[in-house]
Design a protein around this motif. Sequence first.
Motif, mmCIF file in Angstrom:
data_model
loop_
_atom_site.group_PDB
_atom_site.id
_atom_site.type_symbol
_atom_site.label_atom_id
_atom_site.label_comp_id
_atom_site.label_asym_id
_atom_site.label_seq_id
_atom_site.Cartn_x
_atom_site.Cartn_y
_atom_site.Cartn_z
ATOM 1 N N ASN A 260 38.185 51.316 45.676
ATOM 2 C CA ASN A 260 38.986 51.825 44.807
ATOM 3 C C ASN A 260 37.887 52.375 43.673
ATOM 4 O O ASN A 260 37.086 51.707 43.178
ATOM 5 C CB ASN A 260 39.867 50.858 44.436
ATOM 6 N N ASP A 263 37.413 50.266 40.201
ATOM 7 C CA ASP A 263 36.537 48.871 40.237
ATOM 8 C C ASP A 263 35.308 49.452 40.044
ATOM 9 O O ASP A 263 34.480 48.663 39.865
ATOM 10 C CB ASP A 263 36.816 48.432 41.634
ATOM 11 N N GLU A 266 34.793 48.404 36.582
ATOM 12 C CA GLU A 266 35.396 47.463 35.882
ATOM 13 C C GLU A 266 34.271 45.802 35.632
ATOM 14 O O GLU A 266 33.316 46.020 36.447
ATOM 15 C CB GLU A 266 36.481 46.758 37.097
ATOM 16 N N HIS A 269 33.305 43.773 38.284
ATOM 17 C CA HIS A 269 32.609 44.371 39.545
ATOM 18 C C HIS A 269 31.316 44.938 39.090
ATOM 19 O O HIS A 269 30.703 45.623 39.924
ATOM 20 C CB HIS A 269 33.379 45.560 40.132
ATOM 21 N N SER A 272 27.796 45.570 41.730
ATOM 22 C CA SER A 272 28.360 45.776 43.170
ATOM 23 C C SER A 272 27.650 46.441 44.178
ATOM 24 O O SER A 272 26.523 47.034 44.025
ATOM 25 C CB SER A 272 29.701 46.517 42.794
ATOM 26 N N SER A 347 42.725 49.808 33.581
ATOM 27 C CA SER A 347 41.416 48.959 33.839
ATOM 28 C C SER A 347 42.302 47.752 34.231
ATOM 29 O O SER A 347 43.030 47.164 33.266
ATOM 30 C CB SER A 347 40.696 48.922 32.336
ATOM 31 N N LYS A 348 41.836 47.079 35.178
ATOM 32 C CA LYS A 348 42.651 45.858 35.615
ATOM 33 C C LYS A 348 42.132 44.805 34.578
ATOM 34 O O LYS A 348 42.892 43.881 34.278
ATOM 35 C CB LYS A 348 42.394 45.481 36.962
ATOM 36 N N ARG A 437 36.426 49.197 29.418
ATOM 37 C CA ARG A 437 36.828 48.277 30.685
ATOM 38 C C ARG A 437 36.450 46.864 30.390
ATOM 39 O O ARG A 437 36.830 45.767 30.806
ATOM 40 C CB ARG A 437 35.902 48.780 31.657
#
Length: 619
Positions: A260, A263, A266, A269, A272, A347-348, A437
Amino acid sequence: MDNKNIKDMKVNKKLVLLPLIALGLLLIIPLSCKKNFLNQTDTFASTADATFQKPQAVIALVNAIYDTYQSSDLLKKSIWYYANFQTHDWFNNGSDIVWNYYGIGADFYALPVFWNNGYIGIARANAALEVISAAQTKGVITDTLAKRLKGEALFLRGITYYYLAGTFGGVPLELKAETNGLTPRSTQDAVFKQVVADMQQAEQLLLSKTQMAQADLGRATKGAAYAYEGAAQMWLKNYTAALAAFNNPEITNNYHLLPNFVDVGEYDHQNSDESLFEVQFKTAGSQSWDGGWQNGGEEAWIDDFSWPQEISGFGYDYGNPGLWYSYQAGDLRRAATICGPGDTLVSKGIITKWGGIKGYAVVQSNFAEAQKPLSSNNYKDTSAILLARKTYTDATGNIRADANTSNIINTCGTAKYPWYGTDGTPRSGYYNAKKWRDPNLTGANGTSAIFGDQNQILLRYAEVLLDRAECKIRTGDVAGGLADIKLVRDRAWGGVGKAPAVMQDGLTWDGKPSTPITDPMQMVLSEYRHELTAEYSLFYDLRRAGTDPATNQTYAQEFIHNNYGSTSSTNQIIYPYGPTADGKTHGVWTTSLPANKDILPIPSVAIGLNPNLKQNPSY
C-alpha cells in the motif's frame, strides 16, 4: 512500529566555513550520542593516538558522520527545498520565497548551510577513514569491524558528494583529512565518478541487509551502496553500468514495494522493506521549544512546519493546486501526497490517534468558539466567532446565523473556505500529506509537540525501479522499462493489473483535459513526479535526465513548462481553476526555469574563503 529500535544521536557541531576540517580540528568537536547503533563515549583528546585506543571511540567517529544528516537545515532547508521548490510542485512561505521564482543569488543566506554541512560530513568521513586504518593496524579494532566502518564512511562521503554535485554542479573534491582549503572545483562528472568509486568500495565492505542486527537498522548496507552507485552512473550517462548496479541481488532480493503506497510514509512503517536508506531520528524528552531538540535529542521540525498554519501555526511550505489536478483518476498516491480543500487525511496513524483533523486541540477549541452566539454589541467577539465558523467547521450552515449549525471540520479546509493561513501571507490552500504522518506532533498548538522523530527516507525501492526503467528505455529495452513503470503504477492503483493502460494526467494545471502520455521518457518523468514529489529526489532526477534531443531544452525546463505553462514573469498568478480561483493571488508562481538556474550558485562566502572557486554561469 516496524523496526523503530534505533535511538537518537547528537554531535555538537562547530560552524566551519572552510570546505574541509583538518583532522586535528575534528578531534576537538565533542561527541555525545544516545543512538543504539551510535552509542559513543566522549574520549576525545589532543591526538589520534591518545584518543582511539578503544573500539567504541572509533565507532563514535563514524557515527559522527551519520549525525551530519540528522539536521533539519541540511535535510529540509537544503536537499528537500532543492528537490521540490525547483519543480513548482511546492512553494515556500516565509524568508525563502526566492525559491518560488528562481531568484536565489550567491549571497542567499541558506546556501552556506548546505555547503558547510556537506563539507563537515565529508571532513568527518575523511578523518574516520584514516583513523580506522590506523586502529586496524594497531589491533584496536578487528578486521571485520574495520571493514564495515570503512564501508560506512565511504558510503556517507559518497552520498554527500552526490547531493552537493547534484545541487551545485562541480565542487571541490576533498579526499584527505587535511587540506589547506584552497582546492578548486572538480567537474561535475569527476565528482560523480568519485561517488561511483566510493560506492563500489563500500559495496565490498558493508554488511548486507540480511546480516544487519535489528538494533543496527539505519546503517548503510550493500544494497544502499549499489542503489546510489546506479544513480551516480546515470549522472554519467553510463546506463548499462547503472543497470548492473540496480539489478544486483543485494537490491532485488532484499528490498520490495510495500503493498500500500500510503504505508511508505507512515510512522509505524519506518525502516521498512522499501527503504534503502533513511536518516534516523528519536525524541528525547519534551518535543516543544524547550525540549530535546536542544538537549541531546535527535528530533526535527521537518514535518509539522509543512502543515497548514490553521493546525500547526507554521505553514512554511505548501503545494501547487496543479499537482493535485495532475494525478490520474484512481491514483491512490494523490491523497497520500497532497491534501487540499475538502480533503480528509488518509494517514492511518493520524486517524487512529486523532480521528483525523478534527481531533487536534486547536480544532476542538475553535469549534467550541464557533458554537457561541453572535454578539451584536461586540465586534471583536463576533469577528472571532465568524472566523472560527469559516475555518473550523464544515461550513454547511449559515455562518452568520445566530446559532452555528455546521459540523466540526475534518478536512484540510473546505472548498468554500480554503485554508490560506491566518497571517495574511500567501499560501495556496494545498498541503503536504507525505509529511503529515507523525501522530505525536501537534505543531505550535495543543501540547506544542513541534519536534518529531519521523525518519526521513532518502532513497527507496520505488525510485530504484523508476531509475531502472529510465536506464532500460535509454538502452533500447523500452518494453522492460515500461514493465518497471507498471510495477510502480499498479501499486499506486491498489494492486497488480489495476493501473490503467493509458497514462495521462488527470487535468492540466489550469483545469483542462489532458492528453495521453506516449513518449516512454516522458512516462518516466511523470512517474518520478507522482511517486517521488515531496520527498528528496524529484528535481535531482529531472536535472540528471539532461537535455531532450527533440527540443534541445533540458527535461527539467520542459517539465516545468509543460506542467505549469510557465512564463518569464516572476510575479504570483491568480489561479484560474478550482476552489482557489477567487480572483486573488495565493502564493502560486509559474516562472520558467531560466537557463543555468537548474543548479544553485556557489555560496559567496565559500568563494571569499577560497579564491580558486569559480562561480556557476548566470550568477
